[in-house]
Design an enzyme around this catalytic site. Structure first.
Site, mmCIF file in Angstrom:
data_model
loop_
_atom_site.group_PDB
_atom_site.id
_atom_site.type_symbol
_atom_site.label_atom_id
_atom_site.label_comp_id
_atom_site.label_asym_id
_atom_site.label_seq_id
_atom_site.Cartn_x
_atom_site.Cartn_y
_atom_site.Cartn_z
ATOM 1 N N GLU A 132 -5.143 -2.292 13.069
ATOM 2 C CA GLU A 132 -4.764 -3.180 11.803
ATOM 3 C C GLU A 132 -5.772 -4.512 11.983
ATOM 4 O O GLU A 132 -6.229 -4.741 10.919
ATOM 5 C CB GLU A 132 -3.491 -3.889 12.175
ATOM 6 C CG GLU A 132 -2.494 -2.735 12.034
ATOM 7 C CD GLU A 132 -2.495 -1.690 10.930
ATOM 8 O OE1 GLU A 132 -3.064 -1.769 9.867
ATOM 9 O OE2 GLU A 132 -2.232 -0.517 11.134
ATOM 10 N N ALA A 135 2.133 0.239 10.894
ATOM 11 C CA ALA A 135 1.946 -1.248 10.627
ATOM 12 C C ALA A 135 1.055 -1.390 9.416
ATOM 13 O O ALA A 135 0.573 -0.211 8.849
ATOM 14 C CB ALA A 135 1.145 -1.667 11.898
ATOM 15 N N MET A 136 0.733 -2.436 8.975
ATOM 16 C CA MET A 136 -0.036 -2.662 7.495
ATOM 17 C C MET A 136 -0.770 -3.764 7.852
ATOM 18 O O MET A 136 -0.449 -4.897 8.289
ATOM 19 C CB MET A 136 0.999 -2.732 6.518
ATOM 20 C CG MET A 136 0.644 -2.976 5.099
ATOM 21 S SD MET A 136 -0.484 -1.490 4.646
ATOM 22 C CE MET A 136 -1.836 -2.646 3.650
ATOM 23 N N GLU A 137 -1.996 -3.668 7.485
ATOM 24 C CA GLU A 137 -3.147 -4.562 7.494
ATOM 25 C C GLU A 137 -3.261 -5.737 6.471
ATOM 26 O O GLU A 137 -4.531 -6.301 6.358
ATOM 27 C CB GLU A 137 -4.346 -3.861 7.751
ATOM 28 C CG GLU A 137 -4.971 -3.388 6.215
ATOM 29 C CD GLU A 137 -4.718 -1.898 5.927
ATOM 30 O OE1 GLU A 137 -3.643 -1.265 6.550
ATOM 31 O OE2 GLU A 137 -5.372 -1.107 5.308
ATOM 32 N N ASN A 138 -2.172 -6.182 5.845
ATOM 33 C CA ASN A 138 -2.224 -7.123 4.943
ATOM 34 C C ASN A 138 -3.225 -8.446 5.286
ATOM 35 O O ASN A 138 -3.051 -8.793 6.471
ATOM 36 C CB ASN A 138 -0.868 -7.923 4.592
ATOM 37 C CG ASN A 138 0.246 -6.764 4.541
ATOM 38 O OD1 ASN A 138 -0.024 -5.778 3.711
ATOM 39 N ND2 ASN A 138 0.895 -6.569 5.256
ATOM 40 N N HIS A 158 -9.155 -3.320 10.448
ATOM 41 C CA HIS A 158 -9.098 -3.185 8.982
ATOM 42 C C HIS A 158 -9.689 -4.684 8.361
ATOM 43 O O HIS A 158 -10.061 -4.444 6.961
ATOM 44 C CB HIS A 158 -7.762 -3.149 8.408
ATOM 45 C CG HIS A 158 -7.383 -1.578 8.306
ATOM 46 N ND1 HIS A 158 -8.432 -0.642 7.720
ATOM 47 C CD2 HIS A 158 -6.499 -0.921 8.638
ATOM 48 C CE1 HIS A 158 -7.722 0.624 7.875
ATOM 49 N NE2 HIS A 158 -6.655 0.360 8.262
ATOM 50 N N GLU A 168 0.906 -1.097 0.141
ATOM 51 C CA GLU A 168 -0.132 0.098 -0.147
ATOM 52 C C GLU A 168 0.845 1.246 -0.086
ATOM 53 O O GLU A 168 1.819 1.110 0.727
ATOM 54 C CB GLU A 168 -0.754 0.012 1.024
ATOM 55 C CG GLU A 168 -1.914 1.231 1.003
ATOM 56 C CD GLU A 168 -2.832 1.118 2.274
ATOM 57 O OE1 GLU A 168 -2.649 0.334 3.148
ATOM 58 O OE2 GLU A 168 -3.695 2.067 2.299
HETATM 59 N N1 B3K Z 1 -2.858 1.122 5.760
HETATM 60 C C1 B3K Z 1 -1.534 1.519 6.289
HETATM 61 C C2 B3K Z 1 -1.003 2.641 5.886
HETATM 62 C C3 B3K Z 1 -0.203 2.479 4.586
HETATM 63 C C4 B3K Z 1 0.544 3.719 4.248
HETATM 64 C C5 B3K Z 1 1.256 3.527 2.915
HETATM 65 N N2 B3K Z 1 2.059 4.625 2.517
HETATM 66 C C6 B3K Z 1 -1.618 1.442 7.745
HETATM 67 C C7 B3K Z 1 -3.088 1.669 8.429
HETATM 68 O O1 B3K Z 1 -3.316 2.839 8.285
HETATM 69 O O2 B3K Z 1 -3.332 0.691 8.969
HETATM 70 ZN ZN ZN Z 2 -5.178 1.970 8.813
#
Ligand code: B3K
Ligand code: ZN
Length: 860
Positions: A301, A265-268, A304, A124
């Protein structure tokens, strides 16, 4: 990336549905540091007859391409710096593409990168195009199968989204691990991680009785620091079931902590990647704030999974659809886990500082932006936090039950789809049978409305007339503003302390009048909970503010009244900088009372005693009087320290310390005790109190509080304690980040020497965003005195850093540039120096899109 790459911004108005869909994709990664081979097999279906297939791709080496199993000759496709285009394709076909990438060289930390011996992805917003050719947009959803091939001795864990379906030994000695994610998802949610970790396992039984395996991966040796995050995850999972009836959907949920990461953090899907800062914690190394952040981000996360993953965004302009909503959800979670009042105070502080500043600057944009050059520039406090305020207003208007009904309809109606903010509002509207037409303006209109409230009381008829008006000033690129729908949650507070019920005033026009009858004495109108992201102007007298601060039922309103009180006082001091302001006796009386007998909520007491910070005050001025704000703050703090010396000491000593625990009560007690300490540091016995506090501290919150108080009071013992701290924690990089940040926030002139020294510290690396932010983020955002030096030295220092960083990691560089953009808010030499720095940056022949967009918007 550079001047010769086209810089074309996109507009929301130009959105078109995708010409091709890819229902299924199978990926194979042969991992190697400098040449990783990615092979993709996609099933493609045409949506627009005759349209060329345009795939996004950047910095990829194309190795092989075949359509329906037949290799395509070069004349059948076209390659540009950003695309792979095939003009002539059938309606349904399979496409195989093999590309090569260099993860070791990837210091931008976008796409697939290798850092600290860990392969990690961040897709993302648009990082997937640096992994392979694909329509890198959130409205193309595929079911992914991912195979990872590597040497298991080097990379014992090979992870991807979904469920693990196979592990095989290959003839060449390598291992192949395969994953399948049954939920179709956009490529920004794709993730792959490979490395050596310690794995903490647990499990969770969902409300419907399904068992979910939970796995938390941390650097070997750090297992003992993962327990809190794991427990927080389980609390989040339960909370989402209880509050919104939302259950987890896969059999496994994995969280990996890495030290090299561009954000929190990232919600993959099924495989969250976290900055280790927001996972690792124990009682010795984490502050209360760290614990809070971990729980909140773990929650964010996780939440999400429904708001973002199951229902995702149609295009990136809709980012607030998932982020505003998910921030709102994590705020509600935190409020339920701890103090609702404190949570609200902290959220509002952020809006009043960073968000108001953004709205007042060159990057002002609505929560749904309309034009974007670099999407990463729009992960902003406006999209996230103002976005969450907009969601909160819906809850205020519809009530919790109505809001929950709307959310349930939205998720049920759009499960598996990529949708828009309008779809969300429509669901809220349909579920509640209300008209939210005017409310939608919050999505398209930028800027902070000013709401003015006047009251007229008539004793004879016992009526109160409240006149309310709203005005939103023009913002960058948006001159004309319309009246918004603004919910004002108020309470009437009388001198005789009789409090009546709450009222919700719904403002729809520029000017409106609300009448109240049966009001027995002239009340004070108390605005509760910051029910809309506006600046409220009310003509309060100081005694009325103290009445609210002392008597209002709403804890948030009490804090807010003190904020207005302090701001008014500081404004008076700023207006006459030569004379030392006499602090009103009534103020000292109420403060003495709070110190002698803290409220049951000690954390609120600590906040009532807390002056607004530099950033909050700065936002109250068009032209920021930097020196006057800073000197007034210092003068008032010093006076409070002297006049209430005995009271600070008495309160400090009355709070008994106990072995460290992270509980709401204990956090509150520490907050109040450390507030007292910050004033005691300014008194005659400052060194004695600080030294005692530092040496007796059994936890990070107290250690840092002692150091920070000593530093702000300019006590010479600061150096000794800071050196001791650095020695003690030299082996712990996350604690050393706190040390770096502390040193960078030093208001002393020699901070520039410290900055240089810090960058030569063995733990420092320009490639690690945490280190860079600890040093230069703290310097530019938490050291106003030195950063805003009249001679421009602070600005020059930051500019040099930004130039270095842009070549390494544009996202980090672009985050750091923010404080330079606001030149219009400053006068005289500061304005000139800022402009000079921006011009110097703009003149660079190679500038990332990230920096280019921000700088060109800012320059005249
Ligand atoms: N969705 C990610 C953020 C991504 C940022 C990209 N530059 C984390 C979050 O908001 O949960
Ligand atoms: Zn987020």
């Amino acid at each position: 990336m550079s001047s010769n790459s086209a810089r074309s911004s996109r507009s929301l108005a130009d959105y078109r549905q995708p010409d091709y869909l890819i229902p299924e994709i199978e990926l194979t990664f042969e991992l190697a540091a400098t040449v990783t081979r990615v092979s993709a097999l996609m099933q493609v279906t045409q949506q627009t007859a005759g349209a060329p297939l345009v795939l996004d791709g950047q910095q990829l080496g194309l190795h092989y391409i075949a359509l329906d199993g037949v290799e395509l000759p070069v004349e059948r496709y076209q390659l540009t710096a950003d695309h792979l285009i095939i003009a002539d394709v059938p309606a349904v076909f399979s496409l195989q593409i093999i590309t090569e990438i260099n993860p070791a060289d990837n210091t931008a930390l976008e796409g697939l990168y290798l850092a600290d011996e860990v392969f990690c992805t961040q897709c993302e917003a648009e990082g997937f195009r640096r992994i392979m050719y694909y329509p890198d947009r959130p409205d193309v959803l595929s079911v992914y199968t991912t195979h990872i091939i590597a040497d298991a001795a080097d990379y014992p864990f090979m992870l991807a989204n979904g469920n693990k379906i196979a592990t095989e030994q290959l003839a060449n000695g390598k291992t192949r691990v395969s994953w399948h994610d049954p939920f179709a998802k956009p490529c920004y949610l794709f993730a792959l991680v490979a490395g050596n970790f310690a794995c903490i396992t647990d499990s969770f039984v969902t409300q419907s009785g399904r068992n979910v395996a939970l796995q938390l991966f941390v650097e070997p040796g750090q297992q003992s620091k993962g327990g809190f995050a794991m427990a927080a995850l389980k609390r989040a999972m339960r909370w989402d079931e209880t509050r919104y009836n939302l259950e987890y959907d896969l059999d496994i949920y994995m969280v990996v902590a890495v030290d090299f990461f561009n954000m929190g953090a990232m919600e993959n899907k099924g495989l969250n990647v976290f900055n280790s800062k927001y996972v690792l914690a124990d009682d010795n190394t984490a502050t209360d704030k760290d614990y809070f952040n971990i729980e909140s981000i773990i929650g964010h996360e996780y939440f999400h999974n429904w708001t973002g993953n199951r229902v995702t965004c149609r295009d990136w302009f809709q980012l607030s659809l998932k982020e505003g909503l998910t921030v709102f959800r994590d705020q509600e979670f935190s409020a339920d886990m701890g103090s609702a009042t404190l949570n609200r105070i902290d959220a509002v502080k952020l809006i009043r500082t960073a968000q108001f500043a953004e709205d007042a600057g060159p990057m002002a944009h609505p929560i749904r932006p309309e034009q974007v050059l670099e999407m990463n520039n729009f992960y902003t406090v406006t999209v996230y936090d103002k976005g969450a305020e907009v969601i909160r207003m819906l809850q205020t208007l519809l009530g919790k039950t109505g809001f929950n009904r709307g959310l349930a309809l939205y998720l049920q109606r759009h499960d598996g789809q990529a949708v828009t903010c309008d779809d969300f509002i429509s669901a809220m509207q349909d579920a509640n049978n209300v008209d939210l037409m005017q409310f939608r303006l919050w999505y398209s209109q930028a800027g902070t409305p000013t709401v003015t409230l006047n009251q007229q009381y008539d004793a004879d008829s016992a009526t109160l007339k409240v006149s309310v008006s709203q005005h939103t000033a023009a913002t960058a690129g948006q001159a004309n503003k319309q009246a918004l729908l603004i919910p004002l949650q108020i309470q009437l507070l009388s001198e005789d302390k009789v409090v009546d019920q709450q009222h919700l005033l719904v403002l729809r026009q520029s000017d409106e009048v609300f009448n109240f009858t049966g009001v027995k004495s002239e009340p004070v109108i108390v605005w509760e909970n910051f029910s809309a992201p506006v600046k409220l102007q009310q003509d309060y007298q100081l005694p009325q503010l103290l009445l609210i601060a002392d008597q209002a039922a709403n804890g948030f309103a009490r804090w807010d009244a003190m904020q207005v009180f302090w701001s008014n006082l500081i404004r008076q001091q700023i207006a006459q900088p030569q004379a030392l302001l006499q602090l009103p006796e009534a103020l000292l009386t109420v403060m003495r009372q709070w110190l002698a007998q803290p409220l049951a909520d000690m954390a609120l007491t600590a906040e009532l005693l807390n002056l607004p910070d530099y950033d909050t005050l700065a936002e109250q001025y068009q032209q920021i009087p930097v020196d006057a704000i800073l000197s007034s703050l210092t003068a008032i703090k010093q006076q409070l320290a002297t006049l209430l010396a005995a009271d600070w000491q008495q309160c400090y000593q009355a709070i008994k310390t106990a072995p460290y625990h992270y509980t709401e009560q204990a956090v509150a007690a520490r907050a109040l005790r450390n507030r007292c300490l910050s004033y005691l540091a300014l008194g005659d016995r400052g060194t004695e109190f600080i030294t005692g506090h530092y040496h007796n501290a059994d936890n990070m919150t107290d250690s840092i509080a002692a150091l920070a108080a000593a530093q702000q009071a300019k006590l010479t013992c600061f150096n000794e304690h800071a050196a001791d701290f650095a020695k003690k924690w030299q082996h712990d990089v996350l604690v050393m980040d706190k040390y770096f940040a502390l040193m960078a926030a030093n208001p002393a002139d020699d901070v520039f020497d410290s900055l240089t020294l810090l960058t030569t510290h063995p733990l420092f690396s320009w490639k690690n965003p945490n280190r860079v932010r600890a040093v230069y983020g703290a310097f530019s955002m938490r050291n106003p005195l030195q950063f805003h030096r009249q001679d421009g030295k602070g600005y020059r220092c930051l500019t040099d850093v930004i130039i270095t960083l842009d070549a390494i990691n544009p996202q980090v560089a672009a985050r750091l540039v923010t404080p330079l953009l606001a030149w219009q808010r400053f006068t005289g030499e500061r304005r000139q120096h800022l402009l000079q720095q921006l011009q110097q940056l703009a003149a660079k022949p190679t500038l990332s899109n990230d920096l280019f967009e921000k700088i060109t918007k800012s320059l005249p």
